[in-house]
Design an enzyme around this catalytic site. Structure first.
Site, short mmCIF file in Angstrom:
data_model
loop_
_atom_site.label_atom_id
_atom_site.label_comp_id
_atom_site.label_asym_id
_atom_site.label_seq_id
_atom_site.Cartn_x
_atom_site.Cartn_y
_atom_site.Cartn_z
N ASP A 183 0.84 -1.21 0.00
CA ASP A 183 0.00 0.00 0.00
C ASP A 183 0.87 1.26 0.00
OD1 ASP A 183 -2.29 1.49 0.04
OD2 ASP A 183 -2.79 1.10 2.13
N GLY A 232 0.07 5.31 -4.50
CA GLY A 232 -0.53 6.58 -4.91
C GLY A 232 0.09 7.75 -4.16
N HIS A 258 2.67 2.87 -8.96
CA HIS A 258 2.51 1.42 -9.14
C HIS A 258 3.74 0.83 -9.85
CE1 HIS A 258 -1.43 1.70 -7.55
NE2 HIS A 258 -2.00 2.25 -8.60
N LEU A 309 10.67 -20.83 -3.84
CA LEU A 309 9.73 -19.83 -3.31
C LEU A 309 8.41 -19.97 -4.06
CD1 LEU A 309 9.03 -17.22 -1.65
CD2 LEU A 309 9.81 -15.93 -3.64
N ARG A 360 -5.30 -2.27 8.35
CA ARG A 360 -6.51 -3.03 8.03
C ARG A 360 -6.13 -4.25 7.18
NH1 ARG A 360 -7.48 2.03 6.59
NH2 ARG A 360 -7.08 1.63 4.39
C1 FPP Z 1 -2.15 0.12 -3.26
O1 FPP Z 1 -1.61 1.40 -3.31
C2 FPP Z 1 -1.58 -0.71 -4.31
C3 FPP Z 1 -2.28 -1.33 -5.29
C4 FPP Z 1 -3.73 -1.22 -5.42
C5 FPP Z 1 -1.63 -2.12 -6.32
C6 FPP Z 1 -0.38 -2.82 -5.92
C7 FPP Z 1 0.48 -2.94 -7.10
C8 FPP Z 1 1.82 -2.91 -7.11
C9 FPP Z 1 2.64 -2.87 -5.94
C10 FPP Z 1 2.57 -2.93 -8.34
C11 FPP Z 1 2.80 -4.30 -8.80
C12 FPP Z 1 1.64 -4.58 -9.61
C13 FPP Z 1 1.34 -5.73 -10.11
C14 FPP Z 1 0.04 -5.78 -10.75
C15 FPP Z 1 2.22 -6.93 -10.00
P1 FPP Z 1 -2.62 2.63 -3.49
O2 FPP Z 1 -2.72 2.92 -4.93
O3 FPP Z 1 -3.91 2.34 -2.81
O4 FPP Z 1 -1.84 3.76 -2.74
P2 FPP Z 1 -2.47 4.97 -1.93
O5 FPP Z 1 -3.21 4.38 -0.76
O6 FPP Z 1 -1.27 5.76 -1.51
O7 FPP Z 1 -3.37 5.72 -2.86
#
Ligand code: FPP
Length: 264
Positions: free
Chosen positions: A25, A28, A42, A136, A195
């Protein structure tokens, strides 16, 4: 890729989790702090993911599950959803040779019927190609949600006309997406959030939880080691009192009914 090395790993190897699950997480926020589009966060997150996989191999953790796309993530703007699909396909294309050479077995957790056909094929061929690897097991939760998983498991059990007397924990576990995987011992969530967000609700019943303020794109080996050290000093009780206080075995009780006897 180096062999697991006690010298190079400043962690308690006697108390390593067998299965680490990660809620990645903060992509963004990482991007916003740099004036970049969310997809840049991402994309940076894919680099942390690569580091995490390398670290798990090096330290000797045999199971890793990552939450890459939840069933709720479909509600995000369409270009972000498409971008996440594109990134997963790109990761598979660019890293599959290396993952395979390093003994990584890829599994998918979730449902692929809604994702584009070319991504379905890329995932299926990655799973097939790496099926014999055992160093793994990397389970990618993509289009996954734990409540939907439990609902589908119950439906399958009912459709199979399973007698009520045969429905126990083991029966439900066999119908979950994670059938055959050990339960996660440690769930890590980045970015300061605390969470589960519909991730492995059944499987994480007795997992230790570790939360770090680090945003996912900044998560590195030192963050993983900090999580593993925190895990190593915790006393896992599985609902049972420690022996010194009159409890039984320190491990998970064999009798499932005991697991519900108290909270721990
Ligand atoms: C949450 O951060 C992250 C995700 C919804 C996607 C996780 C994806 C990656 C780590 C990249 C690798 C991707 C793949 C598909 C292998 P958020 O966007 O909710 O962040 P924020 O809470 O700061 O807005």
């Amino acid at each position: 890729m180096p062999e697991p090395s006690p010298q190079a790993s400043p962690v308690d190897l006697a108390h390593l989790p067998r299965h680490v699950a990660v809620i990645m997480d903060g992509n963004g926020r990482w991007a916003k702090a740099r004036g970049l589009p969310r997809l840049a966060g991402h994309r940076a997150g894919t680099k942390s993911l690569r580091r995490l996989i390398e670290s798990c191999i090096e330290i000797g953790i045999p199971y890793l599950t990552i939450y890459a796309f939840s069933t709720e993530n479909w509600k995000r703007p369409v270009h972000e959803v498409r971008g996440l699909m594109f990134l997963l396909e790109e990761v598979i294309q660019r890293q599959l040779d290396e993952l395979d050479a390093n003994g990584v077995r890829i599994r998918h957790v979730g449902w692929l019927d809604q994702v584009p056909k070319h991504l379905q094929h890329a995932i299926a061929s990655a799973i097939q190609r790496t099926a014999a690897n055992r160093r793994l097991t990397l389970s990618v939760a993509f289009n996954y949600g734990a409540r939907a998983e439990i609902v589908r498991a119950v439906r399958d059990i009912v459709l199979a006309q399973t007698p009520a007397s045969e429905i126990d924990e083991a029966c439900i576990e066999r119908h979950l997406q994670t059938a055959g995987l050990p339960d996660p011992d440690l769930v890590i969530r980045t970015s300061g959030e605390m969470r589960l967000s519909n991730f492995l609700l059944w499987q994480a019943a007795y997992a230790e939880f570790y939360c770090t303020e680090t945003l996912w794109p900044d998560f590195d080996r030192a963050d993983l080691v900090a999580a593993l050290r925190s895990y190593a000093v915790r006393e896992r009780r599985f609902g049972v009192l420690p022996p010194a206080e009159g409890g039984g075995s320190a491990g998970r009780p064999a009798d499932p009914s005991l697991r519900d006897a108290s909270y721990g």
